[in-house]
Scaffold this active site. Sequence first.
Site, PDB file in Angstrom:
ATOM      1  N   PRO A 208       0.849  -1.197   0.000  1.00 14.59           N
ATOM      2  CA  PRO A 208       0.000   0.000   0.000  1.00 14.59           C
ATOM      3  C   PRO A 208       0.882   1.243   0.000  1.00 14.59           C
ATOM      4  O   PRO A 208       2.075   1.158   0.299  1.00 14.59           O
ATOM      5  CB  PRO A 208      -0.767  -0.122   1.324  1.00 14.59           C
ATOM      6  CG  PRO A 208       0.111  -0.950   2.201  1.00 14.59           C
ATOM      7  CD  PRO A 208       0.892  -1.869   1.311  1.00 14.59           C
ATOM      8  N   ASN A 213       6.783   4.794   2.504  1.00 10.75           N
ATOM      9  CA  ASN A 213       7.306   4.305   1.203  1.00 10.75           C
ATOM     10  C   ASN A 213       7.056   5.275   0.041  1.00 10.75           C
ATOM     11  O   ASN A 213       7.161   4.884  -1.115  1.00 10.75           O
ATOM     12  CB  ASN A 213       6.785   2.895   0.884  1.00 10.75           C
ATOM     13  CG  ASN A 213       5.276   2.849   0.653  1.00 10.75           C
ATOM     14  OD1 ASN A 213       4.644   3.896   0.487  1.00 10.75           O
ATOM     15  ND2 ASN A 213       4.718   1.653   0.630  1.00 10.75           N
ATOM     16  N   ALA A 235       0.580  -1.378  -7.789  1.00  9.33           N
ATOM     17  CA  ALA A 235       0.236  -1.080  -6.386  1.00  9.33           C
ATOM     18  C   ALA A 235      -0.267   0.365  -6.317  1.00  9.33           C
ATOM     19  O   ALA A 235      -1.436   0.620  -6.621  1.00  9.33           O
ATOM     20  CB  ALA A 235       1.438  -1.313  -5.492  1.00  9.33           C
ATOM     21  N   ARG A 236       0.594   1.305  -5.974  1.00  9.74           N
ATOM     22  CA  ARG A 236       0.205   2.706  -5.912  1.00  9.74           C
ATOM     23  C   ARG A 236       1.298   3.559  -6.549  1.00  9.74           C
ATOM     24  O   ARG A 236       2.496   3.316  -6.331  1.00  9.74           O
ATOM     25  CB  ARG A 236      -0.004   3.147  -4.449  1.00  9.74           C
ATOM     26  CG  ARG A 236      -1.319   2.674  -3.853  1.00  9.74           C
ATOM     27  CD  ARG A 236      -2.521   3.386  -4.478  1.00  9.74           C
ATOM     28  NE  ARG A 236      -3.798   2.926  -3.966  1.00  9.74           N
ATOM     29  CZ  ARG A 236      -4.547   1.961  -4.499  1.00  9.74           C
ATOM     30  NH1 ARG A 236      -4.143   1.313  -5.563  1.00  9.74           N
ATOM     31  NH2 ARG A 236      -5.722   1.642  -3.960  1.00  9.74           N
ATOM     32  N   ASP A 260       0.780   0.366 -13.820  1.00  8.66           N
ATOM     33  CA  ASP A 260      -0.687   0.416 -13.839  1.00  8.66           C
ATOM     34  C   ASP A 260      -1.179   1.596 -13.000  1.00  8.66           C
ATOM     35  O   ASP A 260      -2.375   1.823 -12.894  1.00  8.66           O
ATOM     36  CB  ASP A 260      -1.263  -0.904 -13.303  1.00  8.66           C
ATOM     37  CG  ASP A 260      -2.768  -0.994 -13.552  1.00  8.66           C
ATOM     38  OD1 ASP A 260      -3.194  -0.699 -14.690  1.00  8.66           O
ATOM     39  OD2 ASP A 260      -3.517  -1.337 -12.622  1.00  8.66           O
ATOM     40  N   GLU A 265      -2.301  10.364 -10.852  1.00  8.61           N
ATOM     41  CA  GLU A 265      -3.291   9.830 -11.808  1.00  8.61           C
ATOM     42  C   GLU A 265      -4.720  10.318 -11.568  1.00  8.61           C
ATOM     43  O   GLU A 265      -5.562  10.224 -12.475  1.00  8.61           O
ATOM     44  CB  GLU A 265      -3.289   8.298 -11.761  1.00  8.61           C
ATOM     45  CG  GLU A 265      -3.880   7.728 -10.483  1.00  8.61           C
ATOM     46  CD  GLU A 265      -3.769   6.213 -10.395  1.00  8.61           C
ATOM     47  OE1 GLU A 265      -2.857   5.620 -10.990  1.00  8.61           O
ATOM     48  OE2 GLU A 265      -4.618   5.622  -9.705  1.00  8.61           O
ATOM     49  N   HIS A 297      -4.749   2.006 -14.292  1.00 11.89           N
ATOM     50  CA  HIS A 297      -5.238   1.436 -13.016  1.00 11.89           C
ATOM     51  C   HIS A 297      -6.324   0.377 -13.280  1.00 11.89           C
ATOM     52  O   HIS A 297      -7.422   0.427 -12.709  1.00 11.89           O
ATOM     53  CB  HIS A 297      -5.776   2.550 -12.106  1.00 11.89           C
ATOM     54  CG  HIS A 297      -5.636   2.206 -10.662  1.00 11.89           C
ATOM     55  ND1 HIS A 297      -5.073   3.035  -9.742  1.00 11.89           N
ATOM     56  CD2 HIS A 297      -5.980   1.095  -9.975  1.00 11.89           C
ATOM     57  CE1 HIS A 297      -5.082   2.461  -8.557  1.00 11.89           C
ATOM     58  NE2 HIS A 297      -5.631   1.272  -8.672  1.00 11.89           N
TER      59      HIS A 297
HETATM   60  P1  NAD Z   1      -2.533  -6.343   1.851  1.00 15.38           P
HETATM   61  O1  NAD Z   1      -2.795  -5.393   2.952  1.00 15.38           O
HETATM   62  O2  NAD Z   1      -3.120  -7.699   1.892  1.00 15.38           O
HETATM   63  O3  NAD Z   1      -0.931  -6.524   1.686  1.00 15.38           O
HETATM   64  C1  NAD Z   1      -0.018  -5.469   1.724  1.00 15.38           C
HETATM   65  C2  NAD Z   1       1.284  -6.035   2.257  1.00 15.38           C
HETATM   66  O4  NAD Z   1       2.271  -5.010   2.166  1.00 15.38           O
HETATM   67  C3  NAD Z   1       1.211  -6.464   3.725  1.00 15.38           C
HETATM   68  O5  NAD Z   1       1.723  -7.782   3.859  1.00 15.38           O
HETATM   69  C4  NAD Z   1       2.103  -5.437   4.448  1.00 15.38           C
HETATM   70  O6  NAD Z   1       2.789  -5.982   5.561  1.00 15.38           O
HETATM   71  C5  NAD Z   1       3.057  -5.052   3.343  1.00 15.38           C
HETATM   72  N1  NAD Z   1       3.679  -3.749   3.509  1.00 15.38           N
HETATM   73  C6  NAD Z   1       3.064  -2.581   3.881  1.00 15.38           C
HETATM   74  N2  NAD Z   1       3.974  -1.581   3.849  1.00 15.38           N
HETATM   75  C7  NAD Z   1       5.159  -2.138   3.469  1.00 15.38           C
HETATM   76  C8  NAD Z   1       6.458  -1.619   3.265  1.00 15.38           C
HETATM   77  N3  NAD Z   1       6.740  -0.310   3.432  1.00 15.38           N
HETATM   78  N4  NAD Z   1       7.439  -2.467   2.879  1.00 15.38           N
HETATM   79  C9  NAD Z   1       7.172  -3.787   2.696  1.00 15.38           C
HETATM   80  N5  NAD Z   1       5.962  -4.341   2.884  1.00 15.38           N
HETATM   81  C10 NAD Z   1       4.967  -3.519   3.265  1.00 15.38           C
HETATM   82  O7  NAD Z   1      -2.949  -5.573   0.530  1.00 15.38           O
HETATM   83  P2  NAD Z   1      -3.300  -6.223  -0.880  1.00 15.38           P
HETATM   84  O8  NAD Z   1      -4.764  -6.520  -0.942  1.00 15.38           O
HETATM   85  O9  NAD Z   1      -2.316  -7.294  -1.191  1.00 15.38           O
HETATM   86  O10 NAD Z   1      -3.057  -4.959  -1.835  1.00 15.38           O
HETATM   87  C11 NAD Z   1      -1.742  -4.457  -2.037  1.00 15.38           C
HETATM   88  C12 NAD Z   1      -1.849  -3.144  -2.784  1.00 15.38           C
HETATM   89  O11 NAD Z   1      -2.306  -3.376  -4.120  1.00 15.38           O
HETATM   90  C13 NAD Z   1      -2.925  -2.186  -2.235  1.00 15.38           C
HETATM   91  O12 NAD Z   1      -2.506  -1.499  -1.107  1.00 15.38           O
HETATM   92  C14 NAD Z   1      -3.134  -1.294  -3.404  1.00 15.38           C
HETATM   93  O13 NAD Z   1      -2.172  -0.258  -3.335  1.00 15.38           O
HETATM   94  C15 NAD Z   1      -2.841  -2.175  -4.606  1.00 15.38           C
HETATM   95  N6  NAD Z   1      -4.058  -2.443  -5.437  1.00 15.38           N
HETATM   96  C16 NAD Z   1      -3.993  -2.131  -6.759  1.00 15.38           C
HETATM   97  C17 NAD Z   1      -5.076  -2.380  -7.587  1.00 15.38           C
HETATM   98  C18 NAD Z   1      -5.035  -2.088  -9.070  1.00 15.38           C
HETATM   99  O14 NAD Z   1      -6.057  -2.206  -9.752  1.00 15.38           O
HETATM  100  N7  NAD Z   1      -3.890  -1.710  -9.623  1.00 15.38           N
HETATM  101  C19 NAD Z   1      -6.249  -2.940  -7.036  1.00 15.38           C
HETATM  102  C20 NAD Z   1      -6.278  -3.262  -5.677  1.00 15.38           C
HETATM  103  C21 NAD Z   1      -5.164  -3.015  -4.880  1.00 15.38           C
END
Ligand code: NAD
Length: 332
Positions: A208, A213, A235-236, A260, A265, A297
């Site tokens: 996230p 980060n 991710a973001r 993505d 954005e 995205h």
């Molecule tokens: P999640 O909460 O299940 O997993 C996130 C993981 O990141 C956790 O294990 C956490 O411990 C780890 N983390 C957090 N900060 C960190 C850091 N600084 N360094 C290392 N690890 C760290 O979330 P998820 O459901 O797997 O989603 C992950 C990300 O995907 C979301 O936060 C979002 O940004 C992105 N996402 C993108 C889309 C898209 O369409 N592109 C859609 C949904 C989610």
Amino acid sequence: MYKFIVFNVREEEVDLTLNWAKANNVEITFVDDQLTMDNIHMVKGFDGLSTSQNSPVPKEAYTLLKEYGIKQIAQRSAGFDYYDLEAASASDIIISNVPSYSPESIAEFSVTSALNMIRKLRLIDQKTQAHDFRWQPSIRAGLLNEMTVGIIGTGHIGRVTAQLFAGFGAKVVAYDLYENDDAKAYLEYKESVEAVVEVADVVSLHVPATKDNHHQFDYEMFKQFKPSAYLVNAARGSVVDTKGLIKALDEGLIAGAALDTYEHESTFIPKDFSETTIEDELFLEVLNHEKILFTPHIAHYTDVSVRNIMQIALNSVLEVLETGDTVNRVNK
Ligand code: NAD
């Protein structure tokens, strides 16, 4: 029969919402817009409420909702930053989200993006369109099953992505603030992000956006990548310093990037700019860069996600009405 009011519904969501309503004996009223102070009066007389906010819900809304007898707002996304959770709790309004609706959708897209770059599909397409059908080293590819893939963030999405890459025969290494014991069956944790990127042929981000980060993947970080490596960011946007990435690509510090997400954005996505001039010079550089594969995205956008987001949100509304709470509650 319960009566729900559902705000900010897209046309593609209407039928699946009505199917859910029929199966659960609920009457649904649709509103095209988000919930605002101008339309909040429409909530009167309903039992439950769902919306998909992408603008803030003002504090006064929660007191009004309480007056109208509403117990919850079911947000149809993972993010819930547009809500004032304290103000909602003070009015006994439960806010719920959809924490995970289809990690497979984002994971499959991340692997697709990586393979697209590895197999040089864009260049092959350009050459094919120009009727140049020669086999040349510029379009010769490496194989995932000889590669090491680095996963940053092994939560819901990162773990599925790791398993898919492992299924192609890639060695998977990873970094997360908190290691997941089950994931150790198919990946090897490293002690830092740097330790991952220095051995990885593909680096796929699944963290996230946090205050820690912001721009973590900057020019200095790309210096530690293999020059042949590809970055995937589904991710973001803010996790990557876009300027630093472009400099790194131009200097050959890394081979390519599938993005993505883009850090600025929100002005553009998901909107139609085909008839409007884009004035963001950095975004134009991203769109025009030959080593960047940009997608708007879209990683999550599958039939399964669209269905799950609506159904999980509406199930939360029902859960609150029937039990007084929901497992997807995000405020205390
Ligand atoms: P999640 O909460 O299940 O997993 C996130 C993981 O990141 C956790 O294990 C956490 O411990 C780890 N983390 C957090 N900060 C960190 C850091 N600084 N360094 C290392 N690890 C760290 O979330 P998820 O459901 O797997 O989603 C992950 C990300 O995907 C979301 O936060 C979002 O940004 C992105 N996402 C993108 C889309 C898209 O369409 N592109 C859609 C949904 C989610």
